[in-house]
Scaffold this motif. Structure first.
Motif, PDB file in Angstrom:
ATOM      1  N   LEU A  10       0.721  -1.376  -0.007  1.00  0.00           N
ATOM      2  CA  LEU A  10      -0.012  -0.090   0.012  1.00  0.00           C
ATOM      3  C   LEU A  10       0.925   1.313   0.119  1.00  0.00           C
ATOM      4  O   LEU A  10       0.387   2.341   0.659  1.00  0.00           O
ATOM      5  CB  LEU A  10      -0.791  -0.056   1.205  1.00  0.00           C
ATOM      6  CG  LEU A  10      -2.153  -0.950   1.276  1.00  0.00           C
ATOM      7  CD1 LEU A  10      -2.701  -1.006   2.536  1.00  0.00           C
ATOM      8  CD2 LEU A  10      -2.942  -0.524   0.081  1.00  0.00           C
ATOM      9  N   GLY A  11       2.130   1.251  -0.392  1.00  0.00           N
ATOM     10  CA  GLY A  11       2.812   2.435  -0.281  1.00  0.00           C
ATOM     11  C   GLY A  11       3.380   2.773   0.969  1.00  0.00           C
ATOM     12  O   GLY A  11       3.485   1.779   2.065  1.00  0.00           O
ATOM     13  N   ASN A  12       3.714   3.830   1.324  1.00  0.00           N
ATOM     14  CA  ASN A  12       4.447   4.223   2.203  1.00  0.00           C
ATOM     15  C   ASN A  12       3.404   4.820   3.673  1.00  0.00           C
ATOM     16  O   ASN A  12       3.791   5.139   4.472  1.00  0.00           O
ATOM     17  CB  ASN A  12       5.426   5.382   2.029  1.00  0.00           C
ATOM     18  CG  ASN A  12       4.660   6.639   1.779  1.00  0.00           C
ATOM     19  OD1 ASN A  12       3.451   6.490   1.317  1.00  0.00           O
ATOM     20  ND2 ASN A  12       5.308   7.671   1.402  1.00  0.00           N
ATOM     21  N   TRP A  13       2.189   4.266   3.529  1.00  0.00           N
ATOM     22  CA  TRP A  13       1.332   4.934   4.613  1.00  0.00           C
ATOM     23  C   TRP A  13       0.969   3.912   5.578  1.00  0.00           C
ATOM     24  O   TRP A  13       0.786   4.003   6.518  1.00  0.00           O
ATOM     25  CB  TRP A  13      -0.139   5.482   4.197  1.00  0.00           C
ATOM     26  CG  TRP A  13      -0.822   4.305   3.251  1.00  0.00           C
ATOM     27  CD1 TRP A  13      -0.914   4.197   1.936  1.00  0.00           C
ATOM     28  CD2 TRP A  13      -1.698   3.194   3.769  1.00  0.00           C
ATOM     29  NE1 TRP A  13      -1.463   3.087   1.451  1.00  0.00           N
ATOM     30  CE2 TRP A  13      -1.821   2.404   2.749  1.00  0.00           C
ATOM     31  CE3 TRP A  13      -1.745   2.792   5.039  1.00  0.00           C
ATOM     32  CZ2 TRP A  13      -2.798   1.163   2.829  1.00  0.00           C
ATOM     33  CZ3 TRP A  13      -2.597   1.571   5.121  1.00  0.00           C
ATOM     34  CH2 TRP A  13      -3.090   0.856   3.944  1.00  0.00           C
ATOM     35  N   THR A  50      -4.683   0.452   7.746  1.00  0.00           N
ATOM     36  CA  THR A  50      -5.478   1.698   7.393  1.00  0.00           C
ATOM     37  C   THR A  50      -5.939   2.711   8.563  1.00  0.00           C
ATOM     38  O   THR A  50      -5.775   3.650   8.277  1.00  0.00           O
ATOM     39  CB  THR A  50      -6.481   1.165   6.403  1.00  0.00           C
ATOM     40  OG1 THR A  50      -7.574   0.478   7.051  1.00  0.00           O
ATOM     41  CG2 THR A  50      -6.332   0.505   5.129  1.00  0.00           C
ATOM     42  N   ALA A  53      -2.815   4.364   9.572  1.00  0.00           N
ATOM     43  CA  ALA A  53      -2.624   5.538   8.259  1.00  0.00           C
ATOM     44  C   ALA A  53      -3.510   6.654   8.759  1.00  0.00           C
ATOM     45  O   ALA A  53      -2.868   7.888   8.558  1.00  0.00           O
ATOM     46  CB  ALA A  53      -2.902   4.717   7.152  1.00  0.00           C
TER      47      ALA A  53
END
Lengths: 155, 513
Positions: A10-13, A50, A53
């Motif tokens: 999910l990328g850097n989050w 999530t 994040a």
């Protein structure tokens, strides 16, 4: 129903790796006074990731644990202002975790969240032991979650 | 009666009272079981046979020459005036039922016939008296009247019929339950009370009765005069004659409409409770991915995210939504139960139930080991089977709050009498205490305090038996080796089973392992 075990990029989050989770100890004192700290606990990894994040976006310093025992360990070093925990988890459920945390670190504020109405049994048991915790129902809108945490701080 | 008349009556000719014939008559009198006494017109006894000695207790030599009043209780002495009056007038007194007194003072019921005795000139010179002790008959009458009164005042319908199914007796309870008056139904066929589609029951019942078998607490439906359906529990017993041959049957029918209504309501309530339990489990399965989707959308909306991150968030959200729709298909699909049985693979239903409880099993740390050898499809109401499985699985989960192993096996039944499938669900939970095991199938029995309805297993058993199946539970509580095994047998072919007459205890059992 195979679900949360698939790794998701999910990328850097995301919270990243476990070293970030455990590596908090020495940073604890250097923590900026203004940034509230929170530990997010859920065995549903995607949801934990999530949620963390979002809270980071909202200005929290966050840590993640995917089960109750790890959460206890992390809480010992991280000493978060808040713990947001799922209820239905293997081995140690969220209420058991909340009771243990309350006994060890009474200043930590706890918010439960659950996707199931059928947890009343667990809640009744905790009530019988004299513990009551605020509860949010899944799915919760991120804005509501942040609002819930703010209320907890003020209340 | 003159001697010629007597002769004509006894021997068919007027001059037959020879010495030999008189001896013959004397022998009959002497050996008669009835008391045969003669007296003169003053009421003085002048003959006394062996029967009289046995009944009254006096020897002939102590009573002959004594007044007949010795045999009559004081308060009935007036009877003698009346009797003598009749005799003097040449009349008979027949089967006069009264009370007399034995030598020991005991009073007893008696039936007497008193006839005038005439000399050859037709002059009445005395009376012969034939008396029969009717104490036994009285007693039999009394108990018969008492029984009749009981039968008549019973709330249950009590009916008797012969082996051709013709009704021979009908009590008040039967009148109330079925609406027919006694006089309009006696002599009619019992089939009048049996609904059209259950007529074959009567053949089965008659077959069992002829074999001398009893049918106990058989629950069925009957129809009243007005055509209303009556739910009844009947007990039918063969009636035998003194030779032991079956000549008919008595039938006791109890109206169980109210009980059945309560049972149906309880079953409906449990269905709703099961649905609720499953809905809660399904909600958990669905709410987690939905919560993730909300989070992902929120994140994608933030100002500082890259295009690549947005793509990632949306792709993940999409796969979570797919997961939701998969869960919905799997767990909610079978609620489209049409109400009629269909051919299904039993393992599919078990898998559905396990997926509903997936998270709960995981959260309790329960390992599931399922083994399916059910190649053949089975004809069942899938909604009801799901309810059965759901109940058994959720009981197993409740018993293993601290984790354990749930073993499930579905295989072709080894029983020879009826082909079917055997479902075994074995948990390593805390087990059921010995004193509770006998009660687990009783309605409103629960060990779960406020959290249990107490009708789960009771309804489960009803549903199993409605499918012509059988359910048993064995359990052990020995620490380290505790657990419960639930066995369910379901026949492949359940056609007509619901209508068969069951004389035995319909069997579901619970025992200590």
């Amino acid at each position: 129903m195979e679900t949360a075990s698939t790794p998701i990029c999910l990328g850097n989050w995301g919270p990243g790796n476990s070293s970030e989770i455990y590596g908090a100890r020495e940073k604890a004192e250097a923590r900026a006074e203004a940034r509230p700290t929170i530990l997010v606990v859920d065995d549903e990894r995607l949801l934990a990731d999530t949620t963390a994040a979002i809270l980071r976006h909202a200005g929290f310093e966050t840590r993640i644990a995917y089960d109750g025992f790890v959460a206890l360990e992390v809480a010992g070093s991280f000493r978060p202002d808040y713990i947001l925990t799922d209820i239905m988890m293997p081995e140690m459920n969220g209420v058991e975790l909340a009771i243990a945390i309350t006994k060890m670190y009474p200043v930590t504020k706890i918010l439960l969240f659950s996707g199931q109405a059928g947890i009343s049994e667990i809640l009744e048991q905790s009530k019988a032991k004299g513990f009551e915790f605020p509860l949010l129902a899944k799915p919760v809108y991120p804005a509501k979650l942040i609002e819930g945490l703010r209320k907890l701080k003020d209340g | 009666m003159t001697s010629n008349e007597t002769s004509a009556q006894l021997f068919g000719k007027t001059n037959a009272l020879t010495e030999q014939a008189k001896n013959f008559l004397a022998a009959i009198v002497a050996t008669s079981d009835d008391a045969i006494i003669s007296k003169d017109l003053n009421g003085i006894i002048n003959s006394w046979n062996e029967g009289a000695r046995r009944i009254f207790g006096y020897e002939a030599d102590e009573i002959i020459g004594q007044p007949i009043l010795r045999l009559i209780p004081v308060e009935l002495h007036h009877e003698e005036d009346f009797i003598l009056g009749k005799i003097r007038a040449g009349e008979r007194v027949e089967h006069f039922e009264t009370t007399r007194m034995r030598k020991n003072g005991e009073r007893f019921p008696i039936s007497v016939t008193i006839s005038p005795i005439r000399d050859d000139n037709d002059v009445v010179i005395g009376a012969s008296k034939i008396a029969r002790d009717i104490s036994d008959r009285r007693r039999a009458d009394e108990s018969r009247f008492r029984l009749a009164a009981i039968v008549d005042s019973a709330d249950d319908a009590i009916i008797s019929k012969n082996l051709n199914g013709i009704i021979t007796s009908w009590n008040n309870g039967a009148r109330r339950l079925f609406g027919y008056e006694e006089e309009e139904i006696i002599g009619q066929s019992i089939l009048r009370l049996i609904p059209e589609h259950l007529r074959q029951e009567e053949n089965e019942i008659l077959r069992k009765l002829r074999a001398g078998q009893k049918i106990e607490h058989y629950e069925t439906t009957r129809v009243s005069k007005s055509g209303a359906i009556r739910e009844v529990a009947v007990t039918i017993s063969p009636i035998c004659n003194s030779k032991g041959e079956v000549t008919g049957a008595s039938k006791i029918a109890r109206d169980i409409s109210d009980r059945k209504k309560v049972e149906r309501m309880a079953i409906e309530a449990e269905k709703i409770a099961t649905t609720g339990r499953m809905a809660a489990a399904i909600a958990h399965e669905i709410n987690n991915p939905l919560a993730s989707v909300l989070n992902l959308i929120f994140l994608a909306r933030q100002d500082d995210v890259s295009k690549q991150d947005i793509q990632n968030y949306l792709a993940t959200a999409e796969s979570e939504l797919e997961r939701v729709s998969h869960i919905a298909r799997q767990t909610l699909g079978y609620y489209r139960d049409t109400g009629s049985p269909s051919e299904i693979q039993l393992r599919d239903l078990m898998q559905n139930v396990l997926s509903v409880y997936h998270s709960k099993l995981l959260a309790h740390g329960i390992v599931v080991d399922a083994e399916y050898n059910d190649l053949r499809k089975i004809r069942v109401h899938s909604g009801e089977i799901v309810q059965i499985f759901s109940n058994v699985i959720s009981n197993a989960i409740d018993a293993m709050a601290r984790g354990g192993k749930l073993s499930i096996a579905i295989a072709q039944s080894a029983k020879t009498e009826r082909d079917g499938l055997k479902i075994m669900v074995n948990d390593t939970g805390h087990g059921i205490r010995r004193e509770h095991l006998g009660k687990v199938f009783e309605p409103f029995f629960t060990t779960k305090g406020n959290l249990g309805t107490g009708i789960g297993l009771w309804v489960t058993r009803q549903l199993v038996e409605r499918h012509g199946g059988h359910m048993s539970i064995s359990s052990g509580t020995e620490p380290g080796n505790s657990g419960t095994i639930v066995m369910i047998d379901l026949p492949f072919d359940n056609s007509g089973d619901a209508n068969s007459v069951n004389t035995g205890q319909s069997g579901s059992s619970a025992e200590t392992r």
